[in-house]
Design a protein around this motif. Structure first.
Motif, PDB file in Angstrom:
ATOM      1  N   HIS A   1       2.840  -0.071  -6.620  1.00  0.00           N
ATOM      2  CA  HIS A   1       2.168   1.230  -6.447  1.00  0.00           C
ATOM      3  C   HIS A   1       3.098   2.150  -5.680  1.00  0.00           C
ATOM      4  O   HIS A   1       3.429   1.805  -4.552  1.00  0.00           O
ATOM      5  CB  HIS A   1       0.870   1.016  -5.667  1.00  0.00           C
TER       6      HIS A   1
ATOM      7  N   MET B   1       0.822  -1.219   0.000  1.00  0.00           N
ATOM      8  CA  MET B   1       0.000   0.000   0.000  1.00  0.00           C
ATOM      9  C   MET B   1       0.857   1.270   0.000  1.00  0.00           C
ATOM     10  O   MET B   1       0.568   2.224  -0.715  1.00  0.00           O
ATOM     11  CB  MET B   1      -0.926  -0.005   1.214  1.00  0.00           C
ATOM     12  N   ASN B   2       1.892   1.281   0.817  1.00  0.00           N
ATOM     13  CA  ASN B   2       2.720   2.487   0.938  1.00  0.00           C
ATOM     14  C   ASN B   2       4.216   2.235   0.754  1.00  0.00           C
ATOM     15  O   ASN B   2       4.982   3.176   0.562  1.00  0.00           O
ATOM     16  CB  ASN B   2       2.511   3.130   2.319  1.00  0.00           C
TER      17      ASN B   2
ATOM     18  N   TRP C   1      -8.648  -1.726  -1.199  1.00  0.00           N
ATOM     19  CA  TRP C   1      -7.557  -0.936  -0.610  1.00  0.00           C
ATOM     20  C   TRP C   1      -7.410  -1.292   0.878  1.00  0.00           C
ATOM     21  O   TRP C   1      -7.676  -0.500   1.768  1.00  0.00           O
ATOM     22  CB  TRP C   1      -7.792   0.557  -0.842  1.00  0.00           C
TER      23      TRP C   1
ATOM     24  N   GLN D   1      -9.257   3.554  -9.423  1.00  0.00           N
ATOM     25  CA  GLN D   1      -9.072   3.328  -7.986  1.00  0.00           C
ATOM     26  C   GLN D   1     -10.381   2.841  -7.351  1.00  0.00           C
ATOM     27  O   GLN D   1     -10.386   1.927  -6.545  1.00  0.00           O
ATOM     28  CB  GLN D   1      -8.595   4.609  -7.303  1.00  0.00           C
TER      29      GLN D   1
ATOM     30  N   TRP E   1      -7.687   3.745   5.415  1.00  0.00           N
ATOM     31  CA  TRP E   1      -7.443   5.198   5.395  1.00  0.00           C
ATOM     32  C   TRP E   1      -8.723   5.984   5.649  1.00  0.00           C
ATOM     33  O   TRP E   1      -8.691   7.122   6.101  1.00  0.00           O
ATOM     34  CB  TRP E   1      -6.853   5.594   4.030  1.00  0.00           C
TER      35      TRP E   1
ATOM     36  N   GLU F   1      -8.202   0.110  -6.195  1.00  0.00           N
ATOM     37  CA  GLU F   1      -8.220   0.535  -4.783  1.00  0.00           C
ATOM     38  C   GLU F   1      -9.637   0.501  -4.207  1.00  0.00           C
ATOM     39  O   GLU F   1     -10.041   1.383  -3.433  1.00  0.00           O
ATOM     40  CB  GLU F   1      -7.620   1.945  -4.640  1.00  0.00           C
TER      41      GLU F   1
ATOM     42  N   GLU G   1      -2.616   9.538 -10.088  1.00  0.00           N
ATOM     43  CA  GLU G   1      -3.333  10.805  -9.846  1.00  0.00           C
ATOM     44  C   GLU G   1      -2.650  12.011 -10.500  1.00  0.00           C
ATOM     45  O   GLU G   1      -2.404  13.011  -9.845  1.00  0.00           O
ATOM     46  CB  GLU G   1      -3.511  11.011  -8.332  1.00  0.00           C
TER      47      GLU G   1
ATOM     48  N   LYS H   1       6.227   3.712  -2.187  1.00  0.00           N
ATOM     49  CA  LYS H   1       6.150   5.153  -2.465  1.00  0.00           C
ATOM     50  C   LYS H   1       7.499   5.803  -2.167  1.00  0.00           C
ATOM     51  O   LYS H   1       8.282   5.300  -1.355  1.00  0.00           O
ATOM     52  CB  LYS H   1       5.056   5.784  -1.603  1.00  0.00           C
TER      53      LYS H   1
HETATM   54  O1  9MR Z   1      -3.960   4.181   2.216  1.00  0.00           O
HETATM   55  C1  9MR Z   1      -2.823   4.991   2.070  1.00  0.00           C
HETATM   56  C2  9MR Z   1      -2.436   5.604   3.418  1.00  0.00           C
HETATM   57  O2  9MR Z   1      -2.075   4.593   4.329  1.00  0.00           O
HETATM   58  C3  9MR Z   1      -1.295   6.595   3.221  1.00  0.00           C
HETATM   59  O3  9MR Z   1      -1.038   7.273   4.445  1.00  0.00           O
HETATM   60  C4  9MR Z   1      -1.628   7.597   2.116  1.00  0.00           C
HETATM   61  C5  9MR Z   1      -0.435   8.504   1.832  1.00  0.00           C
HETATM   62  O4  9MR Z   1       0.657   7.765   1.364  1.00  0.00           O
HETATM   63  O5  9MR Z   1      -1.975   6.928   0.925  1.00  0.00           O
HETATM   64  C6  9MR Z   1      -3.092   6.091   1.044  1.00  0.00           C
HETATM   65  O6  9MR Z   1      -3.339   5.460  -0.194  1.00  0.00           O
HETATM   66  C7  9MR Z   1      -3.750   6.292  -1.285  1.00  0.00           C
HETATM   67  C8  9MR Z   1      -3.146   5.710  -2.537  1.00  0.00           C
HETATM   68  O7  9MR Z   1      -1.755   5.615  -2.418  1.00  0.00           O
HETATM   69  C9  9MR Z   1      -3.539   6.525  -3.760  1.00  0.00           C
HETATM   70  N1  9MR Z   1      -4.962   6.682  -3.857  1.00  0.00           N
HETATM   71  C10 9MR Z   1      -5.634   7.188  -2.662  1.00  0.00           C
HETATM   72  C11 9MR Z   1      -5.272   6.309  -1.464  1.00  0.00           C
HETATM   73  C12 9MR Z   1      -6.010   6.777  -0.216  1.00  0.00           C
HETATM   74  O8  9MR Z   1      -5.560   8.047   0.155  1.00  0.00           O
END
Ligand code: 9MR
Length: 347
Positions: A98, A61-62, A303, A229, A311, A261, A146, A65
């Protein structure tokens, strides 16, 4: 069909024909995936068990990044990503990556870069190292995430942020070219949200995605698919006509579609749990039905799996203080109607 679109279709299908799609578990039509947050992955043994038992695809998920991998400018930290990816491999799951470029979740040092040459070099180095490290292991990537403006009606096509502000629209082309070079077999996706309701804003977002895809194809830059998503708002109507038209256009351009997602934002739904879970599942069903009438998605990924780690708990709290229930399993790992709905579409 115009001659141009026929030509384009030809190129795209030849390109895609050399790539093998994401495999589903035997007997399942569409792979089901879940995004995995490192903290519960390490601390809740039930999460691992449910991943093993129920998913075909795992998405860090993260952990992939920039904020996770590139906390320090001069050092890559693959520890979190490796942990999830090695677990997925051990359990024979397909892995979706991702994301290689996003305006958000970047380290502060990256957001501070102002030189186009420096930023392009950083992106090249990042994609080469990250995609290269997992080449042959990560089946598909969200190359850009995005990149469309939240509201193209008032903001123009592009999302602001370091990539657009410093490199302009070409940041998307650069990222796709680099990803294809780093692993010619990985499937390259553009991923975005708010592509399914019936507002003018969403229509403009769909058109923005189409124009980005068209531009890449015109320049012979490989792109395999579009990730919806699908963070669905329970109180919004699915814009059936616009969504299906959008999906048909993608199909005609030779692209595949993934649901990347999926969850349902239940902040406006009644408090009653049975009622709420039913409406959450019904919204997902309305969406998945609409999609399936036009295309069979490459995968359906939620997600997260468990409401407790979503989230949505933080970002869309309910006025009545009740806990949001956006995901397929509740806090006690009891499967909810949403899980049955997803399973119906993936089996
Ligand atoms: O679910 C994710 C959360 O844990 C993180 O803090 C956040 C920032 O990195 O990102 C959330 O995931 C996002 C995803 O990467 C892109 N689409 C929207 C998701 C929800 O914000």
């Amino acid at each position: 069909l115009t001659r141009r679109s026929v030509l384009r279709l030809g190129v795209a299908s030849v390109g895609n024909a050399m790539l093998t799609p994401i495999p589903a578990v035997a007997g399942m039509a569409t792979p089901y995936g879940a995004a995995v947050h490192l903290h519960p992955f390490r601390n809740d043994p039930n999460l691992k068990r449910h991943l093993v038992e129920h998913t075909d695809v795992v998405v860090p998920m993260n952990a992939l990044k920039w904020a996770s991998l590139r906390y320090e400018k001069r050092r890559f930290d693959f520890s979190g990503a490796d942990e999830i990816i090695e677990f997925a491999e051990k359990n024979k799951k397909t892995i979706h990556g991702h994301a290689l470029l996003w305006y958000h979740a970047n380290p502060a040092w990256l957001d501070a870069v102002r030189s186009p040459v420096e930023l392009e070099n950083l992106l090249a180095d990042h994609i080469e190292k990250v995609v290269g490290r997992y080449a042959g292991r990560i089946k598909s990537w969200d190359v850009v995430n995005e990149v469309v403006a939240h509201d193209p009606v008032s903001q123009g096509l592009w999302r602001g942020g370091v990539w657009y502000d410093v490199l302009g629209p070409r940041h998307v082309e650069i990222a796709f070219r680099l990803a294809a070079q780093a692993d010619p077999k990985t499937l390259l996706f553009i991923n975005d949200y708010d592509l399914e309701d019936d507002s003018l804003r969403t229509l403009k977002r769909q058109q923005a995605i189409l124009s980005i895809v068209r531009n890449l194809q015109d320049k012979n830059i490989p792109i395999y698919g579009v990730g919806l998503q699908a963070h669905l708002y329970a109180e919004r109507q699915i814009g059936i006509r616009n969504l299906q038209k959008f999906l048909k256009s993608l199909k005609a351009m030779g692209l595949v579609v993934s649901i990347t997602e999926l969850d349902v934002i239940d902040w406006k739904l009644p408090r009653n749990i049975m009622e709420r879970d039913r409406l959450v599942a019904a919204k997902a069903e309305e969406f998945l039905d609409t999609v399936h009438e036009v295309v069979k998605p490459q995968m359906i990924t939620s997600w997260g799996m468990n409401d407790a780690y979503s989230w949505i708990q933080e970002v869309f709290p309910r006025d009545d203080g009740a806990m949001p229930r956006p995901l397929p399993f509740d806090v006690n790992w009891k499967a909810k109607p949403l899980f049955e709905t997803i399973r119906r579409f993936s089996s």
